[in-house]
Design an enzyme around this catalytic site. Structure first.
Site, mmCIF file in Angstrom:
data_model
loop_
_atom_site.group_PDB
_atom_site.id
_atom_site.type_symbol
_atom_site.label_atom_id
_atom_site.label_comp_id
_atom_site.label_asym_id
_atom_site.label_seq_id
_atom_site.Cartn_x
_atom_site.Cartn_y
_atom_site.Cartn_z
ATOM 1 N N ASP A 214 10.504 3.553 5.796
ATOM 2 C CA ASP A 214 10.205 3.022 4.310
ATOM 3 C C ASP A 214 9.169 2.198 4.336
ATOM 4 O OD1 ASP A 214 12.841 4.001 3.944
ATOM 5 O OD2 ASP A 214 13.605 2.144 3.003
ATOM 6 N N ARG B 276 13.472 -14.952 6.661
ATOM 7 C CA ARG B 276 12.517 -14.646 5.736
ATOM 8 C C ARG B 276 11.300 -15.588 5.718
ATOM 9 N NH1 ARG B 276 13.456 -9.680 6.590
ATOM 10 N NH2 ARG B 276 14.882 -8.639 5.101
ATOM 11 N N ASP C 201 16.049 -10.830 -0.882
ATOM 12 C CA ASP C 201 14.957 -10.893 -0.139
ATOM 13 C C ASP C 201 13.747 -11.006 -0.831
ATOM 14 O OD1 ASP C 201 16.379 -11.125 2.385
ATOM 15 O OD2 ASP C 201 16.660 -9.028 2.547
ATOM 16 N N SER D 251 22.180 -0.008 4.993
ATOM 17 C CA SER D 251 21.064 -0.465 5.179
ATOM 18 C C SER D 251 21.621 -1.646 6.031
ATOM 19 C CB SER D 251 20.491 -0.904 4.030
ATOM 20 O OG SER D 251 19.920 -2.336 3.989
HETATM 21 N N1 ARG Z 1 23.210 -10.062 1.841
HETATM 22 C C1 ARG Z 1 22.192 -10.682 2.964
HETATM 23 C C2 ARG Z 1 21.443 -11.744 2.335
HETATM 24 O O1 ARG Z 1 20.949 -11.848 1.277
HETATM 25 C C3 ARG Z 1 21.575 -9.803 3.716
HETATM 26 C C4 ARG Z 1 20.688 -8.987 3.025
HETATM 27 C C5 ARG Z 1 19.839 -8.012 3.960
HETATM 28 N N2 ARG Z 1 20.634 -6.972 4.697
HETATM 29 C C6 ARG Z 1 20.343 -5.655 4.819
HETATM 30 N N3 ARG Z 1 21.483 -4.931 5.252
HETATM 31 N N4 ARG Z 1 19.656 -5.039 3.751
HETATM 32 O O2 ARG Z 1 21.109 -12.718 3.149
#
Ligand code: ARG
Length: 408
Positions: free
Chosen positions: A17, A97, A126, A180
């Protein structure tokens, strides 16, 4: 367009990606791309990412090991508050993050880039976390969020674009990804696809770093975690750096099936989502930190911390790490930890991390006061007046209600 970014710092994993994103930034925006890949303990080799970036014609490549900084300056401060979102989520993705975003902004300054780019989709938390952090640290920075901008409607379109641009597409990435994954030293999170029906138990193959509790060893393992001022510093008497300590706890927790979580949570953006989390070391740490606070923290301070915690957790979840209110709460939490030192013994057994003992040079536990045996420090008769006055308003209320005929 005056607004078109000229030079963009991309948070690059080396995966399909972000490789497509890299190419798209070069081709469709005509921008120069600087690549930043961070080792946050996701357990992947980073050199292949560097090589891919070289192959894609990138000249400025930053590959950095941020594991110690991540644990010392983000994970540990968060654990001082015993932080869980919606009662259970240990925030493994949310806490990573701000660090990635901070470093991207620093690299933008170093390289004279005018924009930053992330690969988060337009539906999740995110994108918000990255972008609130970018803007808190650089109010003028331009942000590119390809998932919200490009025209690709499906995974097939994306793969077709990759092939047309000469990006290698691994065989297992051709179909739909089964789910994911986001991983770092604190956790692995899995979402989407095979997990989208919250009524159906997650298949075992989703779990990547913990054994099933029922398959964990039949003999418990007991470890001692040493704390100084609220942060863990040693395991079984051996001093360890923040990242090595968490790595060790992850191994122990994984082996004993500790830290699995199936959660249906509320995203900041408004929808509910289902996630499978594995936080083996973090789950042991959360338990142990509560253990050391039990013996060292004053009850009033401890209860106030517990009240503030959900707010603090929500700020981190929603992307407000770099905000005055998060910093205010952090200052209060940190101030509470001055005496939170000592040792906690934890029993690891079939999915559980149970506290079985705690000691501290700063203990507030007074056997003299609490003993069922005779003592000389406490007069039990004092409790008469304490209860008498504490009950005063309840009695006045009950008397009034009785004469008013209520409850009769
Ligand atoms: N729901 C979780 C959060 O917002 C994880 C998000 C990312 N995880 C993923 N498998 N893409 O912190």
């Amino acid at each position: 367009m005056a607004d078109t970014p000229k030079k963009i710092v991309l948070a690059y994993s080396g995966g399909l990606d972000t490789s497509i994103i890299l190419k798209w930034l070069q081709m469709e925006l005509g921008a120069e791309v600087v690549v930043f890949t961070a080792d946050l303990g996701q357990g992947e080799e980073l050199e292949p990412a560097r090589q891919k970036a070289v192959d894609l014609g990138v000249k400025e490549i930053f590959v950095e090991d941020l594991r110690e900084e991540f644990v010392r300056d983000y994970v540990f401060p968060m654990f001082r508050a015993n932080t869980v979102y919606e009662g259970r989520y240990l925030l493994g993705t949310a806490i990573a993050r701000p660090l990635i975003a901070k470093r991207q902004i620093e690299i933008a300054r170093l390289t004279g880039a005018d924009a930053v780019c992330h690969g988060a989709t337009g539906k999740g938390n995110d994108q918000i976390r990255f972008e609130l952090a970018y803007l808190a640290l650089d109010p003028e920075i331009k942000i590119v969020a390809p998932w919200r901008q490009w025209e690709f409607g499906s995974r097939t379109d994306l793969i077709a674009y990759a092939e047309q641009q000469g990006i290698a597409v691994p065989e297992d990435k051709r179909g739909e990804a089964p789910f994911s994954v986001d991983a770092n030293l604190l956790h692995t999170s899995s979402e989407g696809k095979a997990l989208e029906d919250p009524a159906i138990e997650a298949p075992e193959f989703v779990y990547q770093r913990t054994v099933r509790p029922e398959d964990a060893p039949d003999t418990p393992q007991i470890i001692t975690i040493g704390f100084e001022k609220g942060d863990p510093v040693s395991i079984d008497g051996e001093n360890l750096s923040p990242a090595s300590l968490l790595t060790r706890l992850n191994e122990l927790g994984g082996k004993h099936g500790i830290g699995r979580l199936d959660l249906l949570e509320n995203r900041f953006i408004g929808m509910k989502s289902r996630g499978i989390y594995e936080t083996p070391g973090g789950t042991i740490l959360l338990s142990a930190h509560r253990g050391i606070e039990e013996i060292t923290l004053d009850g009033g301070a401890a209860h106030l911390k517990d009240e503030l915690m959900p707010r603090y957790a929500e700020l981190i979840y929603n992307g407000f790490w770099f905000s005055p209110e998060r910093e205010m709460l952090q200052a209060a939490i940190d101030a509470s930890q001055a005496m939170v030192s000592g040792e906690v013994r934890v029993k690891l057994y079939k999915g559980l991390a149970s506290i079985i003992g705690r000691t501290s040079p700063n203990s507030l536990y007074s056997l003299e006061h609490v003993t069922f045996e005779d003592d000389v420090v406490y007069d039990q008769k004092d409790a008469d007046g304490f209860i008498e006055l504490t009950a005063l308003r309840l009695r006045l209320l009950a008397g009034r209600d009785r004469s008013a005929g209520k409850n009769s």
